[in-house]
Write a protein that holds these residues in place. Structure first.
Motif, PDB file in Angstrom:
ATOM      1  N   ARG A  27       0.828  -1.196   0.000  1.00  0.00           N
ATOM      2  CA  ARG A  27       0.000   0.000   0.000  1.00  0.00           C
ATOM      3  C   ARG A  27       0.868   1.254   0.000  1.00  0.00           C
ATOM      4  NH1 ARG A  27      -4.203   1.366   4.849  1.00  0.00           N
ATOM      5  NH2 ARG A  27      -4.644   3.498   4.252  1.00  0.00           N
ATOM      6  N   THR A  28       0.317   2.371  -0.441  1.00  0.00           N
ATOM      7  CA  THR A  28       1.031   3.633  -0.582  1.00  0.00           C
ATOM      8  C   THR A  28       1.766   4.005   0.694  1.00  0.00           C
ATOM      9  OG1 THR A  28      -0.649   4.378  -2.134  1.00  0.00           O
ATOM     10  CG2 THR A  28       0.813   6.040  -1.220  1.00  0.00           C
ATOM     11  N   SER A  30       3.182   6.695   1.687  1.00  0.00           N
ATOM     12  CA  SER A  30       2.862   7.982   2.294  1.00  0.00           C
ATOM     13  C   SER A  30       1.548   7.955   3.076  1.00  0.00           C
ATOM     14  CB  SER A  30       2.820   9.082   1.238  1.00  0.00           C
ATOM     15  OG  SER A  30       1.867   8.781   0.245  1.00  0.00           O
ATOM     16  N   SER A  31       0.864   6.834   3.073  1.00  0.00           N
ATOM     17  CA  SER A  31      -0.348   6.690   3.875  1.00  0.00           C
ATOM     18  C   SER A  31      -0.049   6.448   5.345  1.00  0.00           C
ATOM     19  CB  SER A  31      -1.192   5.514   3.371  1.00  0.00           C
ATOM     20  OG  SER A  31      -1.599   5.691   2.046  1.00  0.00           O
ATOM     21  N   TYR A  32       1.214   6.194   5.668  1.00  0.00           N
ATOM     22  CA  TYR A  32       1.588   5.758   7.001  1.00  0.00           C
ATOM     23  C   TYR A  32       2.534   6.737   7.681  1.00  0.00           C
ATOM     24  CZ  TYR A  32      -0.027   1.236   5.257  1.00  0.00           C
ATOM     25  OH  TYR A  32      -0.768   0.224   4.722  1.00  0.00           O
ATOM     26  N   TRP A  53       3.666  11.230   8.068  1.00  0.00           N
ATOM     27  CA  TRP A  53       3.621  10.785   6.684  1.00  0.00           C
ATOM     28  C   TRP A  53       4.430  11.664   5.731  1.00  0.00           C
ATOM     29  CZ3 TRP A  53       1.780  13.573   2.524  1.00  0.00           C
ATOM     30  CH2 TRP A  53       1.153  14.784   2.841  1.00  0.00           C
ATOM     31  N   ASN A  74       9.355   9.443   0.335  1.00  0.00           N
ATOM     32  CA  ASN A  74       8.122   8.780  -0.108  1.00  0.00           C
ATOM     33  C   ASN A  74       8.201   8.344  -1.563  1.00  0.00           C
ATOM     34  OD1 ASN A  74       6.980   8.976   2.426  1.00  0.00           O
ATOM     35  ND2 ASN A  74       5.816  10.829   1.952  1.00  0.00           N
ATOM     36  N   GLU A 100      -1.058   3.192  10.681  1.00  0.00           N
ATOM     37  CA  GLU A 100      -2.064   3.576   9.693  1.00  0.00           C
ATOM     38  C   GLU A 100      -2.596   4.984   9.895  1.00  0.00           C
ATOM     39  OE1 GLU A 100      -4.951   0.420   9.634  1.00  0.00           O
ATOM     40  OE2 GLU A 100      -3.811  -0.658   8.096  1.00  0.00           O
ATOM     41  N   PRO A 102      -1.644   8.470   9.493  1.00  0.00           N
ATOM     42  CA  PRO A 102      -0.523   9.138   8.816  1.00  0.00           C
ATOM     43  C   PRO A 102       0.111  10.264   9.621  1.00  0.00           C
ATOM     44  CG  PRO A 102      -2.607   9.708   7.776  1.00  0.00           C
ATOM     45  CD  PRO A 102      -2.901   8.610   8.739  1.00  0.00           C
TER      46      PRO A 102
END
Length: 125
Positions: A27-28, A30-32, A53, A74, A100, A102
């Motif tokens: 998963r992306t 930069s979502s975290y 993030w 990122n 999760e 960000p």
């Protein structure tokens, strides 16, 4: 979900430097928000630092402030831990973790949703 792989650990003399990397896939990235933790033999896993993030906010445990720097790229799906002026007490397995939230900056293990397998850092005196 995201998969995390740490690298860059090794053996270094006291006063030396290492840079750890945490490569993410899935998963992306930069979502975290991301964190670094460490665990020495016979001790509990402890918070080292965290980054939100975007990389605009970082947080550290007191004992590493001024010596360790967390950053992230990122575009490369990678987080880094630059460790300078290493001390024998920094010896541990180092883990990266993803939150999760960000904008998370937690120092609490249970706030993190995904973990890597760790990379060993050994600092000799």
């Amino acid at each position: 979900q995201v998969q995390l792989v740490e690298s860059g650990g090794g053996l270094v003399q006291a006063g030396g430097s290492l840079r750890l990397s945490c490569a993410a896939s899935g998963r992306t990235f930069s979502s975290y928000a991301m964190g670094w933790f460490r665990q020495a033999p016979g001790k509990e896993r402890e918070f080292v630092g965290a980054i939100n993030w975007s990389g605009t906010n970082t947080y550290y445990r007191d004992s590493v402030k001024g010596r360790f720097t967390i950053s992230r790229d990122n575009a490369k799906n990678t987080m880094y831990l630059q460790m300078n002026s290493l001390k024998p007490e920094d010896t541990a397995m180092y883990y990266c973790a993803a939150d999760e939230d960000p904008d998370g900056s937690s120092g609490l293990l249970y706030e993190y949703d995904y973990w890597g397998q760790g990379t060993q850092v050994t600092v000799s005196s």
